[in-house]
Design an enzyme around this catalytic site. Structure first.
Site, PDB file in Angstrom:
ATOM      1  N   MET A 201     -11.792  -5.150   6.532  1.00  0.00           N
ATOM      2  CA  MET A 201     -10.802  -4.267   7.165  1.00  0.00           C
ATOM      3  C   MET A 201     -10.358  -4.869   8.493  1.00  0.00           C
ATOM      4  O   MET A 201     -11.183  -5.289   9.310  1.00  0.00           O
ATOM      5  CB  MET A 201     -11.387  -2.872   7.404  1.00  0.00           C
ATOM      6  CG  MET A 201     -11.641  -2.056   6.140  1.00  0.00           C
ATOM      7  SD  MET A 201     -10.171  -1.729   5.131  1.00  0.00           S
ATOM      8  CE  MET A 201      -9.140  -0.785   6.263  1.00  0.00           C
TER       9      MET A 201
ATOM     10  N   ASP B  12      -4.691   4.012  -1.529  1.00  0.00           N
ATOM     11  CA  ASP B  12      -5.712   4.405  -0.552  1.00  0.00           C
ATOM     12  C   ASP B  12      -6.190   5.830  -0.785  1.00  0.00           C
ATOM     13  O   ASP B  12      -5.451   6.792  -0.594  1.00  0.00           O
ATOM     14  CB  ASP B  12      -5.128   4.298   0.860  1.00  0.00           C
ATOM     15  CG  ASP B  12      -4.938   2.859   1.287  1.00  0.00           C
ATOM     16  OD1 ASP B  12      -5.938   2.113   1.273  1.00  0.00           O
ATOM     17  OD2 ASP B  12      -3.805   2.478   1.614  1.00  0.00           O
TER      18      ASP B  12
ATOM     19  N   ASP C 102      -6.792  -5.828   5.132  1.00  0.00           N
ATOM     20  CA  ASP C 102      -6.091  -4.544   5.016  1.00  0.00           C
ATOM     21  C   ASP C 102      -6.007  -3.905   6.396  1.00  0.00           C
ATOM     22  O   ASP C 102      -7.038  -3.596   7.001  1.00  0.00           O
ATOM     23  CB  ASP C 102      -6.886  -3.654   4.041  1.00  0.00           C
ATOM     24  CG  ASP C 102      -6.231  -2.310   3.786  1.00  0.00           C
ATOM     25  OD1 ASP C 102      -5.118  -2.062   4.287  1.00  0.00           O
ATOM     26  OD2 ASP C 102      -6.849  -1.494   3.073  1.00  0.00           O
TER      27      ASP C 102
ATOM     28  N   HIS D 196      -8.563   1.621  -3.368  1.00  0.00           N
ATOM     29  CA  HIS D 196      -9.430   1.467  -2.201  1.00  0.00           C
ATOM     30  C   HIS D 196     -10.027   2.828  -1.866  1.00  0.00           C
ATOM     31  O   HIS D 196      -9.322   3.698  -1.339  1.00  0.00           O
ATOM     32  CB  HIS D 196      -8.577   0.905  -1.047  1.00  0.00           C
ATOM     33  CG  HIS D 196      -9.290   0.773   0.254  1.00  0.00           C
ATOM     34  ND1 HIS D 196      -8.619   0.544   1.451  1.00  0.00           N
ATOM     35  CD2 HIS D 196     -10.611   0.822   0.573  1.00  0.00           C
ATOM     36  CE1 HIS D 196      -9.497   0.467   2.436  1.00  0.00           C
ATOM     37  NE2 HIS D 196     -10.707   0.644   1.939  1.00  0.00           N
TER      38      HIS D 196
ATOM     39  N   HIS E 224      -1.658  -1.301  -4.063  1.00  0.00           N
ATOM     40  CA  HIS E 224      -2.856  -0.808  -3.375  1.00  0.00           C
ATOM     41  C   HIS E 224      -2.756   0.708  -3.167  1.00  0.00           C
ATOM     42  O   HIS E 224      -1.754   1.215  -2.666  1.00  0.00           O
ATOM     43  CB  HIS E 224      -2.945  -1.529  -2.030  1.00  0.00           C
ATOM     44  CG  HIS E 224      -4.176  -1.283  -1.240  1.00  0.00           C
ATOM     45  ND1 HIS E 224      -5.345  -1.998  -1.413  1.00  0.00           N
ATOM     46  CD2 HIS E 224      -4.424  -0.406  -0.230  1.00  0.00           C
ATOM     47  CE1 HIS E 224      -6.258  -1.579  -0.539  1.00  0.00           C
ATOM     48  NE2 HIS E 224      -5.725  -0.605   0.191  1.00  0.00           N
TER      49      HIS E 224
ATOM     50  N   MET F 219     -11.930   5.257   0.233  1.00  0.00           N
ATOM     51  CA  MET F 219     -12.498   5.551   1.554  1.00  0.00           C
ATOM     52  C   MET F 219     -13.108   6.934   1.447  1.00  0.00           C
ATOM     53  O   MET F 219     -12.623   7.914   2.019  1.00  0.00           O
ATOM     54  CB  MET F 219     -11.391   5.472   2.627  1.00  0.00           C
ATOM     55  CG  MET F 219     -11.004   4.040   2.948  1.00  0.00           C
ATOM     56  SD  MET F 219      -9.390   3.910   3.739  1.00  0.00           S
ATOM     57  CE  MET F 219      -8.357   3.926   2.284  1.00  0.00           C
TER      58      MET F 219
ATOM     59  N   MET G 127      -8.646   8.807   0.291  1.00  0.00           N
ATOM     60  CA  MET G 127      -9.412   9.293   1.455  1.00  0.00           C
ATOM     61  C   MET G 127      -9.868  10.724   1.196  1.00  0.00           C
ATOM     62  O   MET G 127      -9.113  11.528   0.632  1.00  0.00           O
ATOM     63  CB  MET G 127      -8.545   9.258   2.713  1.00  0.00           C
ATOM     64  CG  MET G 127      -7.919   7.887   2.987  1.00  0.00           C
ATOM     65  SD  MET G 127      -7.070   7.841   4.574  1.00  0.00           S
ATOM     66  CE  MET G 127      -6.196   6.273   4.453  1.00  0.00           C
TER      67      MET G 127
ATOM     68  N   SER H 296       0.857  -1.190   0.000  1.00  0.00           N
ATOM     69  CA  SER H 296       0.000   0.000   0.000  1.00  0.00           C
ATOM     70  C   SER H 296       0.889   1.234   0.000  1.00  0.00           C
ATOM     71  O   SER H 296       1.673   1.448   0.932  1.00  0.00           O
ATOM     72  CB  SER H 296      -0.886   0.010   1.247  1.00  0.00           C
ATOM     73  OG  SER H 296      -1.394   1.316   1.444  1.00  0.00           O
TER      74      SER H 296
HETATM   75  C1  DX5 Z   1      -5.930   2.144   6.088  1.00  0.00           C
HETATM   76  C2  DX5 Z   1      -5.641   1.760   4.655  1.00  0.00           C
HETATM   77  C3  DX5 Z   1      -4.561   0.765   4.518  1.00  0.00           C
HETATM   78  C4  DX5 Z   1      -3.214   1.186   5.037  1.00  0.00           C
HETATM   79  C5  DX5 Z   1      -2.687  -0.008   5.765  1.00  0.00           C
HETATM   80  O1  DX5 Z   1      -7.092   2.859   6.165  1.00  0.00           O
HETATM   81  O2  DX5 Z   1      -6.776   1.254   4.007  1.00  0.00           O
HETATM   82  O3  DX5 Z   1      -4.435   0.275   3.177  1.00  0.00           O
HETATM   83  O4  DX5 Z   1      -2.287   1.569   4.046  1.00  0.00           O
HETATM   84  O5  DX5 Z   1      -1.558   0.372   6.468  1.00  0.00           O
HETATM   85  P1  DX5 Z   1      -0.804  -0.617   7.464  1.00  0.00           P
HETATM   86  O6  DX5 Z   1      -0.395  -1.809   6.656  1.00  0.00           O
HETATM   87  O7  DX5 Z   1       0.338   0.208   7.921  1.00  0.00           O
HETATM   88  O8  DX5 Z   1      -1.763  -0.967   8.553  1.00  0.00           O
HETATM   89 ZN    ZN Z   2      -6.440   0.290   2.004  1.00  0.00          ZN
END
Ligand code: DX5
Ligand code: ZN
Length: 225
Positions: free
Chosen positions: A145, A40, A180, A74, A38, A76, A42, A13
Site C-alpha cells: 500500500m 475495493d 495502490d 482488494h 480493481h 479491506m 471495505m 480502481s
Molecule cells: C484505498 C484503495 C485504493 C483506492 C486508490 O484504500 O485501496 O484502491 O481506490 O485510490 P487513489 O488512486 O485515488 O489513491
Molecule cells: Zn485498493
C-alpha cells in the site's frame, strides 16, 4: 487470464467511479485497454468506510470476463477468511486480503487458492514486508500500500519507493508486486523503477473528465523503461 498478473498493468480502481454509471465507466477503461479492474471492499471495521460487496463484483464479472479481463478484489475487511467464498463465487479472479486483518494469513491464502482464485496479500505502509517471505509461494501477489487504506484521492507516501525493493526481495520469485494509492503518471514510473508491475489508480483515472485517456496516460508513463 491469470497470466495478466505477471505483466505490467495499470488497474483502474472503481472506488472513484460514478456508481450510477458503473458499467459505462468500466466500459470506457476497457475500451482504452484496461484488463485488470480493481474493486475495493471495505467493512467499516478494518477501515472506517463501508463500500462494495459481492453483488457489485457479480454485476461486473460478465462485462470484464467478456473483454478477456479479470476482477481484482482488494479486501479491506476484518477476518477475510469468512468472506472469500462469496467473492470468488461472485467472479473475483484474484482476492487480496490484508496481513493485518487476520491472525490466519496462511490459512486464508489456502482458502482463496482452493476456491479457485489467485491469492494476494496486502500490507499497510507501517507493516514490514517480511510476511511475504513467510508466505513464500502460497501467494501470487504482494500488495504494498502506498497510502493508508480507506479512501481514494490521498497523497502518495513517498517512502514507499524505498520500501518496494524490500518487498520484491521478500516475495518469492514470480510473485507480482502491486502498488495502490496515489498512483498517477508521476508516481507510477517511480514505483516501476523500484520493482512494481501492477499499478492501481482510482482518482487519477475516474476523477478525470476522460477516464479512458487518463488510464492511457498512466500506461504511457510506464513505457520505454
Ligand atoms: C484505498 C484503495 C485504493 C483506492 C486508490 O484504500 O485501496 O484502491 O481506490 O485510490 P487513489 O488512486 O485515488 O489513491
Ligand atoms: Zn485498493
Amino acid at each position: 487470464m491469470s497470466g495478466l498478473l505477471n505483466q505490467i498493468h495499470v488497474e483502474p480502481s472503481i472506488l472513484s467511479a460514478d456508481f450510477g454509471r458503473l458499467r459505462e465507466q468500466v466500459g470506457e477503461v476497457i475500451a482504452a485497454g484496461a484488463r485488470v479492474i480493481h474493486v475495493d471492499v471495505m467493512d467499516g471495521h478494518f477501515v472506517p468506510p463501508i463500500t462494495i460487496g459481492p453483488l457489485v463484483v457479480e454485476a461486473l464479472a460478465g462485462q470484464v470476463g467478456e473483454a478477456g479481463g479479470m476482477l481484482d478484489v482488494h479486501l479491506m475487511i476484518e477476518r477475510p477468511e469468512r468472506h472469500v467464498a462469496d467473492f470468488v463465487s461472485a467472479g473475483a479472479a484474484l482476492v487480496t486480503f490484508h496481513a493485518e486483518a487476520t491472525p490466519h494469513a496462511a490459512y486464508t491464502a489456502e482458502i482463496v487458492r482452493e476456491a479457485g482464485a489467485r491469492v494476494g496479500v496486502a500490507i499497510n505502509p507501517a507493516t514490514p514486508p517480511n510476511v511475504f517471505a513467510e508466505l513464500g509461494e502460497a501467494i501470487d501477489l504482494a500488495l504494498c500500500m502506498t497510502v493508508n487504506p480507506g479512501w481514494g484521492g490521498q497523497a502518495f507516501i513517498e517512502r514507499s519507493v524505498s520500501k518496494l525493493p524490500g518487498v520484491r526481495e521478500a516475495a518469492a520469485e514470480g510473485v507480482a508486486i502491486q502498488v495502490d494509492g496515489g498512483i498517477d503518471p508521476r508516481t507510477a514510473p517511480r514505483c516501476r523503477g523500484a520493482g512494481a508491475n501492477l499499478f492501481v489508480a482510482g482518482s487519477a483515472v475516474f476523477g478525470a473528465a476522460d477516464p479512458g485517456e487518463a488510464y492511457a496516460a498512466i500506461v504511457r508513463s510506464l513505457q520505454g523503461d
